[in-house]
Write a protein that holds these residues in place. Structure first.
Motif, PDB file in Angstrom:
ATOM      1  N   VAL A  52       5.277   6.501  10.897  1.00  0.00           N
ATOM      2  CA  VAL A  52       5.389   7.436   9.724  1.00  0.00           C
ATOM      3  C   VAL A  52       4.496   8.830   9.904  1.00  0.00           C
ATOM      4  O   VAL A  52       5.098   9.830   9.522  1.00  0.00           O
ATOM      5  N   LYS A  53       3.303   8.790  10.093  1.00  0.00           N
ATOM      6  CA  LYS A  53       2.295   9.615  10.284  1.00  0.00           C
ATOM      7  C   LYS A  53       2.947  10.607  11.447  1.00  0.00           C
ATOM      8  O   LYS A  53       2.940  12.058  11.090  1.00  0.00           O
ATOM      9  N   ARG A  54       3.370  10.280  12.569  1.00  0.00           N
ATOM     10  CA  ARG A  54       3.874  10.950  13.465  1.00  0.00           C
ATOM     11  C   ARG A  54       5.090  11.745  12.969  1.00  0.00           C
ATOM     12  O   ARG A  54       5.429  12.959  13.276  1.00  0.00           O
ATOM     13  N   LEU A  55       6.093  11.237  12.078  1.00  0.00           N
ATOM     14  CA  LEU A  55       7.110  11.802  11.562  1.00  0.00           C
ATOM     15  C   LEU A  55       6.890  12.775  10.764  1.00  0.00           C
ATOM     16  O   LEU A  55       7.642  14.010  11.047  1.00  0.00           O
ATOM     17  N   ALA A  56       5.913  12.606   9.766  1.00  0.00           N
ATOM     18  CA  ALA A  56       5.440  13.427   9.075  1.00  0.00           C
ATOM     19  C   ALA A  56       4.945  14.842   9.560  1.00  0.00           C
ATOM     20  O   ALA A  56       5.135  15.888   9.250  1.00  0.00           O
ATOM     21  N   GLN A  57       4.033  14.476  10.721  1.00  0.00           N
ATOM     22  CA  GLN A  57       3.356  15.903  11.195  1.00  0.00           C
ATOM     23  C   GLN A  57       4.599  16.530  12.171  1.00  0.00           C
ATOM     24  O   GLN A  57       4.598  17.675  12.239  1.00  0.00           O
ATOM     25  N   SER A  58       5.488  15.790  12.912  1.00  0.00           N
ATOM     26  CA  SER A  58       6.516  16.661  13.490  1.00  0.00           C
ATOM     27  C   SER A  58       7.571  17.053  12.537  1.00  0.00           C
ATOM     28  O   SER A  58       8.075  18.482  12.839  1.00  0.00           O
ATOM     29  N   ALA A  59       7.733  16.703  11.381  1.00  0.00           N
ATOM     30  CA  ALA A  59       8.302  17.343  10.384  1.00  0.00           C
ATOM     31  C   ALA A  59       7.811  18.679   9.878  1.00  0.00           C
ATOM     32  O   ALA A  59       8.391  19.796   9.572  1.00  0.00           O
ATOM     33  N   GLN A  89       3.549  18.477   0.354  1.00  0.00           N
ATOM     34  CA  GLN A  89       3.574  17.963   1.874  1.00  0.00           C
ATOM     35  C   GLN A  89       2.019  18.134   2.242  1.00  0.00           C
ATOM     36  O   GLN A  89       1.581  17.135   2.865  1.00  0.00           O
ATOM     37  N   GLU A  90       1.303  19.128   1.847  1.00  0.00           N
ATOM     38  CA  GLU A  90      -0.250  19.031   2.111  1.00  0.00           C
ATOM     39  C   GLU A  90      -1.142  17.913   1.533  1.00  0.00           C
ATOM     40  O   GLU A  90      -1.694  17.180   2.482  1.00  0.00           O
ATOM     41  N   SER A  91      -0.802  17.497   0.516  1.00  0.00           N
ATOM     42  CA  SER A  91      -1.735  16.411  -0.267  1.00  0.00           C
ATOM     43  C   SER A  91      -0.846  15.203   0.251  1.00  0.00           C
ATOM     44  O   SER A  91      -1.824  14.244   0.574  1.00  0.00           O
ATOM     45  N   PHE A  92       0.351  15.111   0.629  1.00  0.00           N
ATOM     46  CA  PHE A  92       0.886  13.925   1.028  1.00  0.00           C
ATOM     47  C   PHE A  92       0.163  13.567   2.314  1.00  0.00           C
ATOM     48  O   PHE A  92      -0.053  12.279   2.869  1.00  0.00           O
ATOM     49  N   MET A  93       0.285  14.510   3.288  1.00  0.00           N
ATOM     50  CA  MET A  93      -0.304  14.490   4.759  1.00  0.00           C
ATOM     51  C   MET A  93      -1.709  13.892   4.540  1.00  0.00           C
ATOM     52  O   MET A  93      -2.201  13.086   5.574  1.00  0.00           O
ATOM     53  N   LYS A  94      -2.514  14.249   3.728  1.00  0.00           N
ATOM     54  CA  LYS A  94      -3.957  14.030   3.617  1.00  0.00           C
ATOM     55  C   LYS A  94      -3.982  12.901   3.314  1.00  0.00           C
ATOM     56  O   LYS A  94      -4.882  11.826   3.676  1.00  0.00           O
ATOM     57  N   SER A  95      -3.502  12.417   2.278  1.00  0.00           N
ATOM     58  CA  SER A  95      -3.431  10.726   1.807  1.00  0.00           C
ATOM     59  C   SER A  95      -2.856   9.790   2.814  1.00  0.00           C
ATOM     60  O   SER A  95      -3.452   8.780   3.085  1.00  0.00           O
ATOM     61  N   LEU A  96      -1.813  10.216   3.618  1.00  0.00           N
ATOM     62  CA  LEU A  96      -1.414   9.363   4.645  1.00  0.00           C
ATOM     63  C   LEU A  96      -2.183   9.497   5.583  1.00  0.00           C
ATOM     64  O   LEU A  96      -2.701   8.291   6.332  1.00  0.00           O
ATOM     65  N   GLY A  97      -2.868  10.523   6.266  1.00  0.00           N
ATOM     66  CA  GLY A  97      -3.751  10.353   7.320  1.00  0.00           C
ATOM     67  C   GLY A  97      -4.971   9.561   6.853  1.00  0.00           C
ATOM     68  O   GLY A  97      -5.544   8.924   7.816  1.00  0.00           O
ATOM     69  N   GLY A  98      -5.325   9.232   5.858  1.00  0.00           N
ATOM     70  CA  GLY A  98      -6.614   8.382   5.402  1.00  0.00           C
ATOM     71  C   GLY A  98      -6.075   7.188   5.235  1.00  0.00           C
ATOM     72  O   GLY A  98      -6.959   6.250   5.896  1.00  0.00           O
ATOM     73  N   MET A 107       0.734  -1.103   0.088  1.00  0.00           N
ATOM     74  CA  MET A 107      -0.087   0.072  -0.178  1.00  0.00           C
ATOM     75  C   MET A 107       1.043   1.121   0.003  1.00  0.00           C
ATOM     76  O   MET A 107       1.962   1.280   0.794  1.00  0.00           O
ATOM     77  N   MET A 108       0.683   2.166  -1.034  1.00  0.00           N
ATOM     78  CA  MET A 108       1.635   3.289  -1.080  1.00  0.00           C
ATOM     79  C   MET A 108       0.811   4.573  -1.285  1.00  0.00           C
ATOM     80  O   MET A 108      -0.319   4.349  -1.883  1.00  0.00           O
ATOM     81  N   VAL A 109       0.880   5.537  -0.817  1.00  0.00           N
ATOM     82  CA  VAL A 109       0.614   6.962  -0.635  1.00  0.00           C
ATOM     83  C   VAL A 109       1.644   8.161  -1.397  1.00  0.00           C
ATOM     84  O   VAL A 109       2.767   8.039  -1.091  1.00  0.00           O
ATOM     85  N   THR A 110       1.210   8.899  -2.183  1.00  0.00           N
ATOM     86  CA  THR A 110       2.177   9.785  -2.797  1.00  0.00           C
ATOM     87  C   THR A 110       1.744  11.238  -2.580  1.00  0.00           C
ATOM     88  O   THR A 110       0.466  11.561  -2.451  1.00  0.00           O
ATOM     89  N   GLY A 111       2.493  12.028  -3.216  1.00  0.00           N
ATOM     90  CA  GLY A 111       2.157  13.693  -3.045  1.00  0.00           C
ATOM     91  C   GLY A 111       3.172  14.392  -3.674  1.00  0.00           C
ATOM     92  O   GLY A 111       4.120  14.354  -3.389  1.00  0.00           O
TER      93      GLY A 111
END
Length: 241
Positions: free
Chosen positions: A94-101, A72-81, A65-69
């Motif tokens: 990964v979600k926590r790391l992306a949110q921290s970044a 960063q906004e579109s990537f975070m939205k797809s990752l969150g879903g 399963m892979m999400v892309t963007g």
């Protein structure tokens, strides 16, 4: 083969054993780390997963399963879903790391506060003497409760409380399951079953969204992943989905 699909939980999802391999910008040596953030293209993510898979040999059932963007906004939205539907530890990390970044990027644009202007964050106090005192207090309380005696009325009250708690837990579990089953997410998926060399050939064909600068993926490999595959709902090209 790769395709875009809708992911949603089903009643057929059961416990299974499989290998889990994540690929994301924060995997050491994989993503590109810059002062502006961490990046990973889908091509590099898939190549990394292919290398991991190539080292196993034999036969396997594989799901990716892979999400892309592009942003960063579109990537975070797809990752969150994806994490909402499939909250595997590898993906929640990964979600926590992306949110921290993302939070760090915002902080860099703000004027930093003086280091000595505020108290440090609260944290649990735990030292040997305090732990010993707390343990002794808990034992004393338990002994006091045990010495209070026994009564039919008290037992009936405890049973009633237990039944109420049980009914509440059952109702909450059913409600949470219904909520989870109502969630869905779009993601790129790859599925294959058979010998690893054939799977590897298909894996590197038509890698989705190759120009994206953000990507995160999780690969599952095992003997039988039918329960996971039941989460994958193909888009009907005739419905415009």
């Amino acid at each position: 083969m790769w395709r875009e699909a809708r992911l949603a939980l089903t009643d057929s999802l059961a416990a299974l054993n499989c290998s889990i391999v994540p690929a994301h910008p924060w995997v050491y040596g994989l993503g590109q780390q810059t002062s502006n953030g961490a990046y990973l293209s889908p091509v590099n993510a898939v190549s990394y997963l292919a290398q991991k898979l190539a080292g196993t040999g034999g036969h396997a059932d594989v799901v990716i399963m892979m999400v892309t963007g592009q942003t960063q906004e579109s990537f975070m939205k797809s990752l969150g879903g994806l994490v909402d539907v499939f909250p595997a530890p590898a993906m929640t990390q990964v979600k926590r790391l992306a949110q921290s970044a993302a939070a760090l990027a915002v902080e860099k644009m703000q004027i930093p506060a003086k280091a000595g202007a505020a108290l440090p964050a609260s944290m649990p106090l735990s030292v040997p003497t305090s732990r010993a005192a707390l343990t002794a207090a808990a034992i004393s309380k338990a002994q006091a409760a045990a010495g209070e005696g026994f009564s039919i009325g008290g037992l009936k009250q405890q049973i009633s409380s237990f039944n109420s708690l049980r009914d509440g837990l059952i109702s909450r579990a059913a409600s949470e399951l219904k909520t989870l089953q109502g969630k869905s997410a779009r993601a790129w998926v790859f599925t294959s079953r058979g010998d690893i060399p054939t799977t590897l050939i298909e894996l590197v064909k038509n890698i989705p969204d190759p120009s994206a600068v953000y990507s995160a993926a999780v690969m599952l490999a095992g003997e039988n992943l039918d329960g996971i595959k039941d989460m994958i709902h193909e888009f009907d090209p005739h419905t415009g989905a």
